[in-house]
Design a protein around this motif. Structure first.
Motif, PDB file in Angstrom:
ATOM      1  N   SER A   4      86.377  52.093  -5.502  1.00  0.00           N
ATOM      2  CA  SER A   4      86.057  53.312  -6.231  1.00  0.00           C
ATOM      3  C   SER A   4      87.310  53.779  -6.957  1.00  0.00           C
ATOM      4  N   ILE A   7      89.422  56.319  -5.038  1.00  0.00           N
ATOM      5  CA  ILE A   7      90.204  55.773  -3.926  1.00  0.00           C
ATOM      6  C   ILE A   7      91.437  55.057  -4.470  1.00  0.00           C
ATOM      7  N   LEU A  30      93.328  53.753   4.066  1.00  0.00           N
ATOM      8  CA  LEU A  30      92.238  53.213   4.875  1.00  0.00           C
ATOM      9  C   LEU A  30      92.110  53.983   6.187  1.00  0.00           C
ATOM     10  N   ARG A  36      88.014  60.733   8.081  1.00  0.00           N
ATOM     11  CA  ARG A  36      87.835  61.709   7.012  1.00  0.00           C
ATOM     12  C   ARG A  36      87.795  63.124   7.566  1.00  0.00           C
TER      13      ARG A  36
ATOM     14  N   ALA B  54      83.870  60.389  -0.123  1.00  0.00           N
ATOM     15  CA  ALA B  54      83.862  59.061   0.492  1.00  0.00           C
ATOM     16  C   ALA B  54      82.715  58.915   1.475  1.00  0.00           C
ATOM     17  N   LYS B  55      82.026  57.794   1.390  1.00  0.00           N
ATOM     18  CA  LYS B  55      80.957  57.519   2.350  1.00  0.00           C
ATOM     19  C   LYS B  55      80.827  56.023   2.552  1.00  0.00           C
ATOM     20  N   ASP B  56      80.223  55.647   3.693  1.00  0.00           N
ATOM     21  CA  ASP B  56      79.983  54.235   3.959  1.00  0.00           C
ATOM     22  C   ASP B  56      78.786  53.781   3.139  1.00  0.00           C
ATOM     23  N   ILE B  63      83.510  51.205   2.200  1.00  0.00           N
ATOM     24  CA  ILE B  63      83.713  52.632   1.929  1.00  0.00           C
ATOM     25  C   ILE B  63      83.867  52.838   0.429  1.00  0.00           C
ATOM     26  N   GLY B  64      83.081  53.738  -0.121  1.00  0.00           N
ATOM     27  CA  GLY B  64      83.175  54.039  -1.544  1.00  0.00           C
ATOM     28  C   GLY B  64      82.901  55.509  -1.744  1.00  0.00           C
ATOM     29  N   THR B  65      82.704  55.906  -2.992  1.00  0.00           N
ATOM     30  CA  THR B  65      82.429  57.316  -3.252  1.00  0.00           C
ATOM     31  C   THR B  65      80.983  57.523  -3.699  1.00  0.00           C
ATOM     32  N   PRO B  70      80.578  49.873  -5.168  1.00  0.00           N
ATOM     33  CA  PRO B  70      80.622  49.153  -6.452  1.00  0.00           C
ATOM     34  C   PRO B  70      80.248  47.681  -6.316  1.00  0.00           C
ATOM     35  N   VAL B  88      86.778  47.123   6.763  1.00  0.00           N
ATOM     36  CA  VAL B  88      86.886  47.376   5.324  1.00  0.00           C
ATOM     37  C   VAL B  88      88.189  46.784   4.772  1.00  0.00           C
ATOM     38  N   SER B  89      89.263  46.817   5.595  1.00  0.00           N
ATOM     39  CA  SER B  89      90.536  46.245   5.120  1.00  0.00           C
ATOM     40  C   SER B  89      90.399  44.748   4.866  1.00  0.00           C
TER      41      SER B  89
END
Lengths: 196, 196
Positions: A4, A7, A30, A36, B54-56, B63-65, B70, B88-89
């Motif tokens: 995003s 981010i 991360l 959050r 931010a949300k899953d 994790i994105g917005t 995307p 996610v990393s």
């Protein structure tokens, strides 16, 4: 990268902090994304608050959230002693030690002809004004060439005011081993030796 | 310490980031305080934005917005390939490589009886559903005991769906020197040797 945009922006800004590079900034973001609620939201809030309210103390140059910093506003501290430091970080270091109970003057740098930093930029006229009512000015500048040059300039500017001018002692640090000390420090410690 | 309460709070929160301790957090906050306009205000703003949005991703767990990340929203990527990663990393690391052009499933951890992390917590039923329409599931879990245990569990859960199940190759890393590699890696690289 398929991140995003928001981010990515956050990672780029975090990477500009000292001690963080692109990789560690990504790792930090991360960690924030995973916490959050408990960490990211309060951190953003705390940062916004400080960004809005932080200002340089009009008396000493320390950074605080009021016009007058907590040290200048503290009636319990000695008015007669002014400790001159290069940077706010030096003031914080002095305060961590907790040995000094007077006031400060934060220069915000050292004299530098190349960078066009003169006495006015360092607030030295303001320091001279304050020193008229003081009994002692402690020059706690860094033991570097720039720091010591600036210290000598300040000492000259204060000469004739009748205020005592002192500097921090030089010698072996607590816990220091002679074997790992530079020659200059050993020489200074030897010259300033005292009765055991 | 004679700091402003707000600044202290900010330092304490910053110190909870990975890679930063109390000292480096103080240094970072000091740098922020000196660049209030150009850095601190935008950083606080960016962090608040991400903390709010931010949300899953509901499909893959990235994790994105947005509701859909995307990667899941990108029509150009192959639907038939699902790459399963622990975290996610790991997804970000795969994307930095840029070699994979399919979809992801982020487990968010590994199976752990001690921590009560079962298949449901890792979204494995959801993965099995998605795998029905896929041609290949790539198990890109870490080469640790926990990672490999979880990989075996997932492979069992996917068996019978007719989907091809693969895992990342093990061997000598690019630029790696045999002298510094562990015996297990050398053994794996030898067993998987190929025609030069």
């Amino acid at each position: 990268m398929e991140q995003s945009r928001d981010i990515e922006t956050l990672i780029e800004l975090m990477a500009r902090l000292p001690g963080l590079g692109p990789r560690s900034a990504r790792r930090a973001v991360l960690a924030l994304l995973k916490k959050r609620g408990p960490l990211m939201a309060p951190l953003a809030q705390a940062m916004a608050t400080v960004a809005l309210t932080a200002k340089d103390c009009t008396i000493c140059g320390n950074i605080g959230t009021a016009e007058i910093c907590p040290i200048c506003a503290d009636d319990a501290r000695a008015n007669g002693e002014i400790c001159v430091v290069e940077d706010v970080s030096d003031l914080w270091a002095m305060e961590r030690g907790g040995a000094f109970k007077g006031r400060y003057h934060v220069l915000g740098g050292t004299l530098s002809a190349l960078d066009a930093i003169g006495p006015d930029q360092l607030g030295i006229p303001r320091l001279v004004d304050r020193a008229r009512d003081a009994t002692e000015v402690i020059l706690a500048l860094n033991a570097t060439v720039d720091g010591q040059t600036t210290a000598h300039y300040i000492a000259d500017a204060l000469a004739g005011l009748g205020v005592q001018i002192t500097s921090l002692a030089q010698g072996v640090p607590i816990g220091g081993e002679l074997n790992y000390l530079d020659d200059g420090t050993i020489g200074a410690a030897l010259r300033a030796r005292r009765q055991f």
